[in-house]
Write a protein that holds these residues in place. Structure first.
Motif, PDB file in Angstrom:
ATOM      1  N   MET A   1       3.279 -13.868  66.160  1.00 48.74           N
ATOM      2  CA  MET A   1       4.094 -13.954  64.964  1.00 48.74           C
ATOM      3  C   MET A   1       4.552 -15.400  64.712  1.00 48.74           C
ATOM      4  SD  MET A   1       5.282 -12.148  62.607  1.00 48.74           S
ATOM      5  CE  MET A   1       6.542 -11.976  61.434  1.00 48.74           C
ATOM      6  N   PHE A   2       4.858 -16.094  65.789  1.00 52.10           N
ATOM      7  CA  PHE A   2       5.335 -17.472  65.675  1.00 52.10           C
ATOM      8  C   PHE A   2       4.284 -18.363  65.021  1.00 52.10           C
ATOM      9  CE2 PHE A   2       5.674 -21.710  67.700  1.00 52.10           C
ATOM     10  CZ  PHE A   2       6.870 -22.103  67.119  1.00 52.10           C
ATOM     11  N   PHE A   3       3.019 -18.233  65.457  1.00 49.25           N
ATOM     12  CA  PHE A   3       1.963 -19.080  64.914  1.00 49.25           C
ATOM     13  C   PHE A   3       1.630 -18.696  63.472  1.00 49.25           C
ATOM     14  CE2 PHE A   3       1.211 -19.533  69.497  1.00 49.25           C
ATOM     15  CZ  PHE A   3       1.347 -20.910  69.576  1.00 49.25           C
ATOM     16  N   ALA A   4       1.820 -17.432  63.103  1.00 48.31           N
ATOM     17  CA  ALA A   4       1.610 -17.020  61.714  1.00 48.31           C
ATOM     18  C   ALA A   4       2.642 -17.670  60.801  1.00 48.31           C
ATOM     19  CB  ALA A   4       1.671 -15.506  61.600  1.00 48.31           C
ATOM     20  N   ILE A   5       3.867 -17.763  61.265  1.00 52.05           N
ATOM     21  CA  ILE A   5       4.919 -18.426  60.483  1.00 52.05           C
ATOM     22  C   ILE A   5       4.619 -19.918  60.367  1.00 52.05           C
ATOM     23  CG2 ILE A   5       7.363 -19.044  60.476  1.00 52.05           C
ATOM     24  CD1 ILE A   5       7.890 -16.304  61.805  1.00 52.05           C
ATOM     25  N   ILE A   6       4.193 -20.524  61.475  1.00 57.52           N
ATOM     26  CA  ILE A   6       3.830 -21.950  61.444  1.00 57.52           C
ATOM     27  C   ILE A   6       2.700 -22.190  60.450  1.00 57.52           C
ATOM     28  CG2 ILE A   6       2.758 -23.804  62.776  1.00 57.52           C
ATOM     29  CD1 ILE A   6       4.340 -22.865  65.181  1.00 57.52           C
ATOM     30  N   PHE A   7       1.684 -21.331  60.478  1.00 56.92           N
ATOM     31  CA  PHE A   7       0.562 -21.490  59.557  1.00 56.92           C
ATOM     32  C   PHE A   7       1.014 -21.351  58.105  1.00 56.92           C
ATOM     33  CE2 PHE A   7      -2.891 -19.591  57.060  1.00 56.92           C
ATOM     34  CZ  PHE A   7      -3.770 -20.655  57.095  1.00 56.92           C
ATOM     35  N   ALA A   8       1.865 -20.384  57.820  1.00 57.90           N
ATOM     36  CA  ALA A   8       2.342 -20.188  56.447  1.00 57.90           C
ATOM     37  C   ALA A   8       3.141 -21.400  55.963  1.00 57.90           C
ATOM     38  CB  ALA A   8       3.186 -18.927  56.368  1.00 57.90           C
ATOM     39  N   VAL A   9       4.018 -21.905  56.806  1.00 57.91           N
ATOM     40  CA  VAL A   9       4.837 -23.067  56.425  1.00 57.91           C
ATOM     41  C   VAL A   9       3.950 -24.292  56.212  1.00 57.91           C
ATOM     42  CG1 VAL A   9       6.592 -24.671  57.278  1.00 57.91           C
ATOM     43  CG2 VAL A   9       6.944 -22.216  57.484  1.00 57.91           C
ATOM     44  N   LEU A  10       2.991 -24.510  57.098  1.00 52.87           N
ATOM     45  CA  LEU A  10       2.103 -25.659  56.957  1.00 52.87           C
ATOM     46  C   LEU A  10       1.216 -25.532  55.721  1.00 52.87           C
ATOM     47  CD1 LEU A  10       1.092 -26.281  60.665  1.00 52.87           C
ATOM     48  CD2 LEU A  10       2.538 -27.696  59.229  1.00 52.87           C
ATOM     49  N   SER A  11       0.790 -24.335  55.391  1.00 51.20           N
ATOM     50  CA  SER A  11      -0.017 -24.145  54.185  1.00 51.20           C
ATOM     51  C   SER A  11       0.769 -24.492  52.928  1.00 51.20           C
ATOM     52  CB  SER A  11      -0.513 -22.697  54.102  1.00 51.20           C
ATOM     53  OG  SER A  11      -1.327 -22.397  55.199  1.00 51.20           O
ATOM     54  N   VAL A  12       2.014 -24.085  52.890  1.00 52.25           N
ATOM     55  CA  VAL A  12       2.861 -24.421  51.744  1.00 52.25           C
ATOM     56  C   VAL A  12       3.097 -25.930  51.684  1.00 52.25           C
ATOM     57  CG1 VAL A  12       5.200 -24.172  50.806  1.00 52.25           C
ATOM     58  CG2 VAL A  12       3.955 -22.168  51.629  1.00 52.25           C
ATOM     59  N   ALA A  13       3.329 -26.558  52.826  1.00 53.52           N
ATOM     60  CA  ALA A  13       3.557 -28.004  52.852  1.00 53.52           C
ATOM     61  C   ALA A  13       2.317 -28.775  52.405  1.00 53.52           C
ATOM     62  CB  ALA A  13       3.967 -28.441  54.253  1.00 53.52           C
ATOM     63  N   ILE A  14       1.151 -28.333  52.822  1.00 52.19           N
ATOM     64  CA  ILE A  14      -0.087 -28.992  52.413  1.00 52.19           C
ATOM     65  C   ILE A  14      -0.300 -28.857  50.914  1.00 52.19           C
ATOM     66  CG2 ILE A  14      -2.613 -28.859  52.603  1.00 52.19           C
ATOM     67  CD1 ILE A  14      -2.129 -28.111  55.586  1.00 52.19           C
ATOM     68  N   THR A  15      -0.075 -27.658  50.381  1.00 45.84           N
ATOM     69  CA  THR A  15      -0.220 -27.442  48.938  1.00 45.84           C
ATOM     70  C   THR A  15       0.758 -28.300  48.160  1.00 45.84           C
ATOM     71  OG1 THR A  15      -0.906 -25.180  49.400  1.00 45.84           O
ATOM     72  CG2 THR A  15      -0.247 -25.678  47.146  1.00 45.84           C
ATOM     73  N   TRP A  16       1.995 -28.395  48.632  1.00 47.99           N
ATOM     74  CA  TRP A  16       3.014 -29.201  47.953  1.00 47.99           C
ATOM     75  C   TRP A  16       2.634 -30.686  47.960  1.00 47.99           C
ATOM     76  CZ3 TRP A  16       6.834 -32.548  50.217  1.00 47.99           C
ATOM     77  CH2 TRP A  16       7.795 -32.984  49.307  1.00 47.99           C
ATOM     78  N   LEU A  17       2.133 -31.170  49.103  1.00 47.71           N
ATOM     79  CA  LEU A  17       1.726 -32.576  49.168  1.00 47.71           C
ATOM     80  C   LEU A  17       0.528 -32.857  48.275  1.00 47.71           C
ATOM     81  CD1 LEU A  17       2.202 -33.552  52.891  1.00 47.71           C
ATOM     82  CD2 LEU A  17       3.290 -34.574  50.913  1.00 47.71           C
ATOM     83  N   LEU A  18      -0.407 -31.929  48.204  1.00 44.67           N
ATOM     84  CA  LEU A  18      -1.536 -32.111  47.293  1.00 44.67           C
ATOM     85  C   LEU A  18      -1.062 -32.166  45.845  1.00 44.67           C
ATOM     86  CD1 LEU A  18      -4.322 -29.889  48.841  1.00 44.67           C
ATOM     87  CD2 LEU A  18      -4.359 -32.354  48.533  1.00 44.67           C
ATOM     88  N   TYR A  19      -0.101 -31.325  45.507  1.00 42.94           N
ATOM     89  CA  TYR A  19       0.453 -31.364  44.151  1.00 42.94           C
ATOM     90  C   TYR A  19       1.115 -32.713  43.880  1.00 42.94           C
ATOM     91  CZ  TYR A  19       3.811 -30.799  40.421  1.00 42.94           C
ATOM     92  OH  TYR A  19       4.554 -30.993  39.294  1.00 42.94           O
ATOM     93  N   LEU A  20       1.907 -33.196  44.832  1.00 41.07           N
ATOM     94  CA  LEU A  20       2.575 -34.486  44.633  1.00 41.07           C
ATOM     95  C   LEU A  20       1.571 -35.626  44.493  1.00 41.07           C
ATOM     96  CD1 LEU A  20       5.603 -34.393  47.089  1.00 41.07           C
ATOM     97  CD2 LEU A  20       5.631 -34.232  44.605  1.00 41.07           C
ATOM     98  N   ALA A  21       0.491 -35.556  45.240  1.00 43.31           N
ATOM     99  CA  ALA A  21      -0.490 -36.642  45.206  1.00 43.31           C
ATOM    100  C   ALA A  21      -1.339 -36.621  43.942  1.00 43.31           C
ATOM    101  CB  ALA A  21      -1.394 -36.556  46.426  1.00 43.31           C
ATOM    102  N   LEU A  22      -1.585 -35.455  43.394  1.00 45.27           N
ATOM    103  CA  LEU A  22      -2.549 -35.347  42.299  1.00 45.27           C
ATOM    104  C   LEU A  22      -1.948 -35.067  40.927  1.00 45.27           C
ATOM    105  CD1 LEU A  22      -5.315 -33.335  44.148  1.00 45.27           C
ATOM    106  CD2 LEU A  22      -5.198 -35.789  43.743  1.00 45.27           C
ATOM    107  N   ARG A  23      -0.639 -35.044  40.820  1.00 44.48           N
ATOM    108  CA  ARG A  23      -0.077 -34.800  39.482  1.00 44.48           C
ATOM    109  C   ARG A  23      -0.317 -36.033  38.601  1.00 44.48           C
ATOM    110  NH1 ARG A  23       6.417 -35.093  40.456  1.00 44.48           N
ATOM    111  NH2 ARG A  23       6.329 -37.015  41.658  1.00 44.48           N
ATOM    112  N   PRO A  24      -0.528 -35.817  37.315  1.00 45.10           N
ATOM    113  CA  PRO A  24      -0.932 -36.915  36.417  1.00 45.10           C
ATOM    114  C   PRO A  24       0.046 -38.078  36.345  1.00 45.10           C
ATOM    115  CG  PRO A  24      -1.274 -34.807  35.364  1.00 45.10           C
ATOM    116  CD  PRO A  24      -0.549 -34.537  36.641  1.00 45.10           C
ATOM    117  N   ARG A  25       1.330 -37.816  36.457  1.00 48.92           N
ATOM    118  CA  ARG A  25       2.315 -38.899  36.340  1.00 48.92           C
ATOM    119  C   ARG A  25       2.163 -39.916  37.472  1.00 48.92           C
ATOM    120  NH1 ARG A  25       8.496 -37.349  36.350  1.00 48.92           N
ATOM    121  NH2 ARG A  25       7.396 -35.414  36.557  1.00 48.92           N
TER     122      ARG A  25
END
Length: 69
Positions: free
Chosen positions: A1-25
């Motif tokens: 369960m611990f590693f599933a939570i880690i994976f979920a949190v890291l997936s959200v963090a990766i998606t958020w960083l990709l959004y920050l890096a690739l937004r048009p502004r």
């Protein structure tokens, strides 16, 4: 369960960083600090992705996740 939570949190963090890096502004900005920011984001994405993949591998090895179709 611990590693599933880690994976979920890291997936959200990766998606958020990709959004920050690739937004048009942020893509319109041209300066030395913008280049350093992109390098830092790329390094952070590499580290977070490696940690997410490692947590997936550990989950699979522990047998906590079963995939059935």
């Amino acid at each position: 369960m611990f590693f599933a939570i880690i994976f979920a949190v890291l997936s959200v963090a990766i998606t958020w960083l990709l959004y920050l890096a690739l937004r048009p502004r942020t893509l319109e900005v041209e300066s030395e600090t913008a280049d350093l920011r992109y390098i830092a984001m790329a390094l952070l994405l590499i580290i977070l992705t490696a940690a997410a993949v490692a947590s997936m591998l550990i989950l699979g090895k522990l047998g906590q996740v079963t995939l059935s179709f």
